[in-house]
Design a protein around this motif. Structure first.
Motif, short mmCIF file in Angstrom:
data_model
loop_
_atom_site.label_atom_id
_atom_site.label_comp_id
_atom_site.label_asym_id
_atom_site.label_seq_id
_atom_site.Cartn_x
_atom_site.Cartn_y
_atom_site.Cartn_z
N ASN A 231 0.83 -1.20 0.00
CA ASN A 231 0.00 0.00 0.00
C ASN A 231 0.87 1.27 0.00
O ASN A 231 2.10 1.19 0.14
CB ASN A 231 -0.92 -0.04 1.23
N LYS A 232 0.25 2.39 -0.16
CA LYS A 232 0.89 3.72 -0.15
C LYS A 232 1.84 3.91 -1.33
O LYS A 232 2.85 4.60 -1.21
CB LYS A 232 1.62 3.96 1.19
N ASP A 234 2.23 5.84 -3.63
CA ASP A 234 1.85 7.17 -4.12
C ASP A 234 2.88 8.21 -3.67
O ASP A 234 3.67 7.96 -2.74
CB ASP A 234 0.45 7.55 -3.61
N SER A 270 -2.63 2.14 -3.94
CA SER A 270 -2.70 3.31 -3.07
C SER A 270 -4.16 3.44 -2.64
O SER A 270 -5.03 3.75 -3.44
CB SER A 270 -2.27 4.58 -3.80
N GLU A 273 -5.32 7.21 -2.75
CA GLU A 273 -5.58 7.75 -4.09
C GLU A 273 -6.45 6.82 -4.93
O GLU A 273 -6.62 7.04 -6.12
CB GLU A 273 -4.24 8.04 -4.79
#
Ligand SMILES: Nc1nc2c(ncn2[C@@H]2O[C@H](COP(=O)(O)OP(=O)(O)OP(=O)(O)O)[C@@H](O)[C@H]2O)c(=O)[nH]1
Length: 360
Positions: A231-232, A234, A270, A273
């Protein structure tokens, strides 16, 4: 429509009194209303029934048992093989973004008119009274959708253990038409084993990490994961997320897959987002399709139910029969001294107690 209500007399546990036959006066009106409500997909009825499951009050416990038995009678008749329901376990270290990801995934699914249940398994609450998962008010958007049902974790220990409790709650949410259930747990200690036991598929959510990415995440969790979502992915974290994904791909490559029919994959997402959430769901659905084609999901579910029967039986025997039996207490007192002094082995003492109980 429903099978006959059981008679009011039943054998039950009365805390501190032991097993005895009691003429119960259950609230059959409430039971009937809740069963109707659950089967009609009413979230209020579902919530109230779960509260009865969680309750430690004897009459509530019995009512919830009656509700479950009637609800299961109905759902078992309509059950299909392969099952149409799908139980997705989401685990990972604190702060990986599990809740944010569940909200994003939940919204993706409810937008397609799918009905989604979200349950949380919180092992910390049973032990310490605290809560690792905290309250789930963060899933604000998802909770307003009529297609979603979010149930926070219990805040205290529940009768029969976490998996037995979660399984009861799961049966109720599925009976209410929530065909996809996202089951969240923090990947520490025993919890991932519990979610692994209940879920059809296990998705490990990890944050991007510098250096030793697998640090802090127990190897055992990676071994049982069917999918890893980094995850993340971005903004400033994108580069690190790509590296982390590579590390996991390498690590998974070295591990023997849990099933010959599925090779675990790594997906970059993400949650904030809303990027690649559709891809993650595609992978999860692919898993469901592949495993259902071979009948593996149903076979695993059947196997687990049978295993739980044994573990529940053992638990019930210990808490309701053995601990309540005066003979056991008397023998324990007598034999414990011998065991402590090393005059008798614990195994021999336990065998002696059981033999005496059988003779009685
Ligand atoms: N940049 C970025 N931050 C994210 C993303 N997803 C979650 N976060 C942030 O990461 C933090 C933790 O997110 P949570 O969803 O609470 O993580 P969790 O894994 O549920 O955490 P616990 O409940 O403590 O186990 C929050 O500050 C989120 O805003 C993401 O996709 N990108």
């Amino acid at each position: 429509m429903f099978h006959m209500f059981k008679s009011g007399a039943c054998l039950t546990r009365d805390v501190g009194v032991g097993w005895r036959s009691v003429a119960t006066s259950l609230n059959y009106d409430r039971i009937r209303r809740l069963v109707h409500g659950i089967l009609a997909g009413d979230r209020g009825a579902l919530s109230r029934a779960i509260t009865l499951v969680e309750s430690t009050k004897r009459e509530h416990h019995l009512e919830s048992r009656e509700i479950l038995s009637q609800v299961l009678y109905e759902t078992a008749r309509k059950d299909t093989v392969p099952p149409k329901t799908f139980r997705v376990g989401i685990t990972g270290p604190p702060g990986a973004g599990k809740s944010t990801l569940i909200e994003a995934l939940g919204k993706h699914l409810t937008a397609q008119n799918k009905k989604v249940g979200v349950l949380a398994i919180d092992p910390s609450s049973a032990v310490s009274g605290g809560s690792l998962l905290g309250d789930k008010t963060r899933m604000m958007d998802l909770s307003t959708s009529p297609n979603a049902f979010i149930r926070p974790s219990p805040t205290r220990g529940v009768l029969g253990g976490v998996s037995a409790y979660t399984f009861d709650v799961l049966c109720l949410t599925e009976a209410a038409g929530f065909d996809i259930t996202l089951i969240e747990t923090v990947g520490v200690g025993q919890s991932e084993t519990v979610v692994g036991d209940i879920a059809d598929v296990l998705c490990l959510v990890v944050p991007p990490g510098g250096g030793d990415q697998l640090q802090g995440i127990k190897k055992g969790i990676v071994e049982v994961a069917d999918l890893v979502a980094v995850n993340k992915a971005d903004g400033p974290f994108l580069h690190a997320a790509r590296n982390t994904a590579k590390d996991y791909r390498d690590a998974l490559h070295l591990l023997r897959p849990r099933s010959d029919d599925w090779t675990p994959e790594v997906v970059l997402v993400s949650a904030i987002e809303n990027k690649s959430i559709d891809k993650l769901w595609e992978k999860l659905e692919e898993f469901q399709k592949v495993m259902n084609k071979k009948g593996i999901i149903e076979a695993r579910r059947r196997h687990r139910r049978s295993e739980w029967l044994w573990s529940q039986l053992k638990e019930e025997l210990i808490t309701c029969v053995i601990q309540e039996e005066p003979l056991v207490h008397a023998l324990l007192e007598k034999l414990r001294a011998k065991v402590i002094l090393g005059e008798m082995t614990p195994r021999a003492a336990a065998e002696e107690i059981v033999q005496q109980m059988i003779k009685k």
